[in-house]
Design a protein around this motif. Structure first.
Motif, PDB file in Angstrom:
ATOM      1  N   ARG A   1       0.802  -1.230   0.000  1.00 47.02           N
ATOM      2  CA  ARG A   1       0.000   0.000   0.000  1.00 47.02           C
ATOM      3  C   ARG A   1       0.834   1.279   0.000  1.00 47.02           C
ATOM      4  NH1 ARG A   1      -0.788   2.802   4.767  1.00 47.02           N
ATOM      5  NH2 ARG A   1       0.157   1.887   6.634  1.00 47.02           N
ATOM      6  N   LEU A   2       2.143   1.168   0.283  1.00 48.58           N
ATOM      7  CA  LEU A   2       2.983   2.355   0.384  1.00 48.58           C
ATOM      8  C   LEU A   2       4.240   2.216  -0.456  1.00 48.58           C
ATOM      9  CD1 LEU A   2       2.934   2.925   4.277  1.00 48.58           C
ATOM     10  CD2 LEU A   2       1.635   4.219   2.568  1.00 48.58           C
ATOM     11  N   THR A   3       4.641   3.307  -1.110  1.00 50.49           N
ATOM     12  CA  THR A   3       5.977   3.334  -1.698  1.00 50.49           C
ATOM     13  C   THR A   3       6.988   3.465  -0.561  1.00 50.49           C
ATOM     14  OG1 THR A   3       6.086   5.739  -1.895  1.00 50.49           O
ATOM     15  CG2 THR A   3       5.062   4.521  -3.729  1.00 50.49           C
ATOM     16  N   ALA A   4       8.252   3.267  -0.869  1.00 53.45           N
ATOM     17  CA  ALA A   4       9.279   3.416   0.162  1.00 53.45           C
ATOM     18  C   ALA A   4       9.306   4.837   0.715  1.00 53.45           C
ATOM     19  CB  ALA A   4      10.643   3.045  -0.407  1.00 53.45           C
ATOM     20  N   GLU A   5       9.116   5.821  -0.166  1.00 54.45           N
ATOM     21  CA  GLU A   5       9.088   7.218   0.273  1.00 54.45           C
ATOM     22  C   GLU A   5       7.896   7.483   1.193  1.00 54.45           C
ATOM     23  OE1 GLU A   5       9.502   6.196  -2.788  1.00 54.45           O
ATOM     24  OE2 GLU A   5      11.482   6.939  -3.402  1.00 54.45           O
ATOM     25  N   GLU A   6       6.737   6.931   0.855  1.00 52.00           N
ATOM     26  CA  GLU A   6       5.549   7.112   1.689  1.00 52.00           C
ATOM     27  C   GLU A   6       5.717   6.423   3.040  1.00 52.00           C
ATOM     28  OE1 GLU A   6       2.202   7.404  -1.902  1.00 52.00           O
ATOM     29  OE2 GLU A   6       2.734   5.459  -1.009  1.00 52.00           O
ATOM     30  N   TYR A   7       6.348   5.251   3.029  1.00 54.02           N
ATOM     31  CA  TYR A   7       6.610   4.545   4.280  1.00 54.02           C
ATOM     32  C   TYR A   7       7.496   5.396   5.190  1.00 54.02           C
ATOM     33  CZ  TYR A   7       8.528   1.091   7.527  1.00 54.02           C
ATOM     34  OH  TYR A   7       8.929   0.425   8.659  1.00 54.02           O
ATOM     35  N   LEU A   8       8.552   5.964   4.631  1.00 48.87           N
ATOM     36  CA  LEU A   8       9.442   6.815   5.418  1.00 48.87           C
ATOM     37  C   LEU A   8       8.675   8.005   5.983  1.00 48.87           C
ATOM     38  CD1 LEU A   8      12.244   7.642   6.453  1.00 48.87           C
ATOM     39  CD2 LEU A   8      12.648   8.731   4.231  1.00 48.87           C
ATOM     40  N   GLN A   9       7.818   8.620   5.184  1.00 52.72           N
ATOM     41  CA  GLN A   9       7.033   9.767   5.644  1.00 52.72           C
ATOM     42  C   GLN A   9       6.137   9.387   6.818  1.00 52.72           C
ATOM     43  OE1 GLN A   9       4.948  11.124   2.153  1.00 52.72           O
ATOM     44  NE2 GLN A   9       6.807  11.879   1.145  1.00 52.72           N
ATOM     45  N   GLU A  10       5.547   8.191   6.758  1.00 50.61           N
ATOM     46  CA  GLU A  10       4.666   7.771   7.852  1.00 50.61           C
ATOM     47  C   GLU A  10       5.447   7.474   9.126  1.00 50.61           C
ATOM     48  OE1 GLU A  10       1.444   5.226   7.287  1.00 50.61           O
ATOM     49  OE2 GLU A  10       0.664   6.334   5.550  1.00 50.61           O
ATOM     50  N   VAL A  11       6.677   6.972   8.967  1.00 54.00           N
ATOM     51  CA  VAL A  11       7.520   6.753  10.148  1.00 54.00           C
ATOM     52  C   VAL A  11       7.903   8.099  10.756  1.00 54.00           C
ATOM     53  CG1 VAL A  11       9.702   5.827  10.995  1.00 54.00           C
ATOM     54  CG2 VAL A  11       8.376   4.522   9.319  1.00 54.00           C
ATOM     55  N   VAL A  12       8.298   9.053   9.915  1.00 56.44           N
ATOM     56  CA  VAL A  12       8.674  10.377  10.411  1.00 56.44           C
ATOM     57  C   VAL A  12       7.482  11.061  11.084  1.00 56.44           C
ATOM     58  CG1 VAL A  12       9.426  12.690   9.722  1.00 56.44           C
ATOM     59  CG2 VAL A  12      10.533  10.674   8.734  1.00 56.44           C
ATOM     60  N   ALA A  13       6.286  10.846  10.550  1.00 53.27           N
ATOM     61  CA  ALA A  13       5.080  11.453  11.120  1.00 53.27           C
ATOM     62  C   ALA A  13       4.624  10.756  12.402  1.00 53.27           C
ATOM     63  CB  ALA A  13       3.955  11.436  10.093  1.00 53.27           C
TER      64      ALA A  13
END
Length: 220
Positions: A163-175
């Motif tokens: 469901r997530l690109t690697a960039e989106e995954y990183l953004q969700e971790v940062v958030a």
């Protein structure tokens, strides 16, 4: 030579720790720590060998750090100096670390690059990773470098890749929406993400992605 005494909070109070440069008599233990820290599916051929460790202590001793707890070797961290161009950040772990042999160490470079950090599982409650990272920040300041940089594995990514690109995954971790064993740790010790690179290293859990994470020298 680097040597720092620390007190480490444990369930039983404080225990004594020492951060120092590792040396030849530590090689067998350092390899054992790698095996304990990076079990399968991490590729065993990526654990240290003695030729690599010899290069670390002869080419850049300041970047070869380990931590002892009550005299037991409990973790290590290794770096080399490279010339990093933020306008061209893409690279692989193999390229920028010379496959861990660091023969490309550049004493005139601008960036301390993290080759590896590992802590014995039985000692991970003592915040040794944070102690080693802070010690490497001190090396950055001592050497007058611009930054500490490294590629952080994203071992939780494979659970969310549909469901997530690697960039989106990183953004969700940062958030703070997701936690990742490596990226969350790096954020907690002051590292900031500057991007994601693919095919960084063979890593089934991260699907070969890594987040480039830096710490900028506050005196530069």
């Amino acid at each position: 030579m680097y040597r720092k005494q620390v007190l480490l909070k444990s369930d039983e109070g404080y225990v004594e720790g020492v951060v120092r440069n590792y040396r030849r008599e530590d090689y067998d233990e350092l390899i054992a720590i790698q095996a304990e820290s990076f079990p399968p599916p991490f590729p065993p051929e990526l654990w240290w060998n003695k030729e690599q460790l010899e290069n670390h202590v002869t080419l850049f001793l300041e970047g070869a750090l380990c931590v002892e707890v009550d005299g037991v070797l409990a973790g290590s961290m290794t770096g080399l100096i490279v010339e990093f161009d933020p306008q061209h950040p893409v690279h692989t772990w193999e390229e920028i670390t010379d496959d861990g042999y660091i023969r490309n160490h550049n004493p005139n470079g601008n960036t301390l690059y993290v080759v590896d950090i590992c802590i014995r599982p039985d000692y991970r409650k003592l915040a040794l990773g944070k102690i080693l990272m802070q010690s490497m920040y001190e090396v950055v300041i001592f050497k007058g470098l611009d930054r500490l940089l490294g590629g952080g594995r994203m071992p939780g990514y494979h659970r969310h890749a549909e469901r997530l690109t690697a960039e989106e995954y990183l953004q969700e971790v940062v958030a703070g929406k997701l936690k990742d064993p490596v990226i969350t740790f790096l954020l907690n010790v002051g590292r900031l993400p500057i991007g994601v690179v693919e095919d960084y290293i063979e890593d089934e859990e991260s699907l070969n992605y890594a987040a480039l994470m830096e710490w900028r020298n506050p005196f530069k």
